[in-house]
Scaffold this active site. Structure first.
Site, PDB file in Angstrom:
ATOM      1  CB  SER A  11    -114.209 -73.060  12.823  1.00  0.00           C
ATOM      2  OG  SER A  11    -115.306 -73.049  13.730  1.00  0.00           O
ATOM      3  CE  LYS A  31    -114.231 -85.847  12.454  1.00  0.00           C
ATOM      4  NZ  LYS A  31    -115.107 -84.909  11.692  1.00  0.00           N
ATOM      5  CE  LYS A  81    -118.384 -68.026  22.912  1.00  0.00           C
ATOM      6  NZ  LYS A  81    -118.613 -66.913  21.968  1.00  0.00           N
ATOM      7  N   GLY A 141    -116.638 -64.244  24.276  1.00  0.00           N
ATOM      8  CA  GLY A 141    -117.008 -62.918  23.808  1.00  0.00           C
ATOM      9  C   GLY A 141    -117.414 -62.936  22.352  1.00  0.00           C
ATOM     10  CB  SER A 169    -114.880 -64.027  18.788  1.00  0.00           C
ATOM     11  OG  SER A 169    -115.341 -64.961  19.754  1.00  0.00           O
ATOM     12  CE  LYS A 218    -122.771 -67.209  21.951  1.00  0.00           C
ATOM     13  NZ  LYS A 218    -122.332 -67.668  20.614  1.00  0.00           N
ATOM     14  CG  ASP A 259    -120.828 -64.246  22.467  1.00  0.00           C
ATOM     15  OD1 ASP A 259    -120.702 -64.312  21.235  1.00  0.00           O
ATOM     16  OD2 ASP A 259    -120.462 -65.156  23.228  1.00  0.00           O
ATOM     17  CB  THR A 288    -124.454 -65.144  18.353  1.00  0.00           C
ATOM     18  OG1 THR A 288    -123.193 -65.092  19.016  1.00  0.00           O
ATOM     19  CG2 THR A 288    -124.765 -66.584  18.038  1.00  0.00           C
ATOM     20  CB  ILE A 344    -121.499 -79.133  17.557  1.00  0.00           C
ATOM     21  CG1 ILE A 344    -120.832 -80.523  17.514  1.00  0.00           C
ATOM     22  CG2 ILE A 344    -122.409 -79.011  18.765  1.00  0.00           C
ATOM     23  CD1 ILE A 344    -121.799 -81.682  17.531  1.00  0.00           C
ATOM     24  CD  GLU A 393    -122.026 -76.691  22.072  1.00  0.00           C
ATOM     25  OE1 GLU A 393    -122.981 -77.134  22.738  1.00  0.00           O
ATOM     26  OE2 GLU A 393    -120.869 -77.146  22.162  1.00  0.00           O
TER      27      GLU A 393
END
Length: 336
Positions: free
Chosen positions: A12, A34, A107, A138, A140, A193, A246, A250, A281, A283
């Site tokens: 994404s 893929k 990240k 940042g 987003s 974060k 951020d 988040t 994923i 993270e």
């Protein structure tokens, strides 16, 4: 000036950033492993698994051939999961035919080594295959960037010339990029974060409200700053876009996969079920382990990170964990 940009990673965020670059008039090709996904991008101009109901620019091309993707690129943007970064950057180094600017927008911290992504790229990409390394980070969400919602982020590098180059590549009337020289701070804020977002989601899943979310974000920022400064970061970075900015986006949005994963944990779902159902994923799950171990090595107090580590890796009950952290020894807010 029109540039050739290779985007490595068709998730994404990689797709949304590729859309910004195409919008700005650059020649952009996106790489993914893929074939079905690449065919969808090229034929239908969609990437529905990652960006539902979004039509991609027809000028955005996809390929599963890494050598083709990076050939003669002026800049190469890495947007792959942290656990894949070393392998993909190693592959890139083998097929690169020039010396592009290297950008990354991922990240996390590497498992076991606890290294930042810039450190991985420096180790795997030889100097004759990179001009400089720039971190793009940042507050987003890919879903909002893809529909041209107003967004501000940071380009951080030891080379201000390279940071300004990336700033020019991406900036337009809905996507504004600032520059920063604190690579360590920007990367640590971006990685850590996600841990706090897991906790914020878990509190929401348990039914707690705004007070609890404000508490974990504020005290979480203190932990991020504490470890980041110990790693050599400028403390002022953590009150900027890649720190509190951020963290806020988040910890408080359904778009955040870390927040959603934490929410499901708070609802009583097992970690395996959460990860299997997310489809992307998460993270923060892996960064929690790396940050916990790093804090132990450096004797840095990070009670929220430790609590989330216990939930994920020691299977501690979430409500009990919340109660235990609230009943910790009393402290001053100004204690380091």
């Amino acid at each position: 000036m029109k540039q050739k940009i290779a985007v490595l990673g068709a998730g994404s965020w990689g797709t949304a950033l590729a859309m910004v670059l195409v919008e700005n008039g650059h020649d952009v090709i996106i790489w993914g492993h893929k074939e079905t996904q690449i065919n969808e991008i090229n034929t239908h101009h969609t990437n529905a698994h990652y960006l539902k109901e979004i039509t991609l620019p027809s000028k955005l091309k996809g390929t599963s051939d890494l050598k083709e993707c990076v050939k003669d690129a002026d800049a190469v943007l890495f947007v792959v999961p942290t656990k894949a970064m070393r392998d993909v950057s190693h592959q890139f180094n083998q097929v690169c035919n020039n010396q592009p600017v290297i950008i990354h927008a991922s990240k996390g911290l590497e498992q076991d080594s606890h290294k930042r992504i810039t450190e991985i790229l420096e180790e795997e990409i030889s100097p004759n295959h990179r001009q400089a390394i720039v971190v793009l980070s940042g507050p987003s969400h890919a879903e909002e960037v893809a529909v041209k919602d107003v967004t501000t982020i940071t380009a951080a590098s030891h080379s201000m010339h390279a940071a300004e180059y990336v700033q020019r590549l991406f900036s337009n009337d809905y996507f504004r990029v600032y520059t920063n020289s604190d690579v360590v701070g920007v990367e640590m804020g971006a990685a850590l974060k996600n841990i706090i977002a897991l906790g914020s989601g878990a509190l929401h899943g348990l039914g707690y409200g705004d007070n609890a979310r404000a508490a974990i974000m504020t005290r979480g920022l203190a932990e991020i700053s504490r470890l980041g400064v110990a790693m050599g970061a400028d403390p002022l970075t953590f009150i900027g876009l890649s720190g509190v900015g951020d963290l806020a986006v988040t910890c408080a949005s359904e778009h955040s996969r870390n927040f959603r994963a934490g929410y499901l944990l708070g609802k009583g779902n097992s970690l395996d079920d959460v990860l299997n159902n997310m489809g992307m994923i998460v993270e923060g799950v892996y960064t929690t382990k790396a940050a916990y171990q790093l804090a132990q090595e450096r004797h840095i107090e990070m009670p929220i990170t430790e609590a989330i580590y216990d939930v994920i890796y020691n299977h501690t009950d979430v409500p009990t964990t919340v109660k235990n952290i609230m009943l910790r020894e009393h402290k001053s807010e100004q204690e380091l």
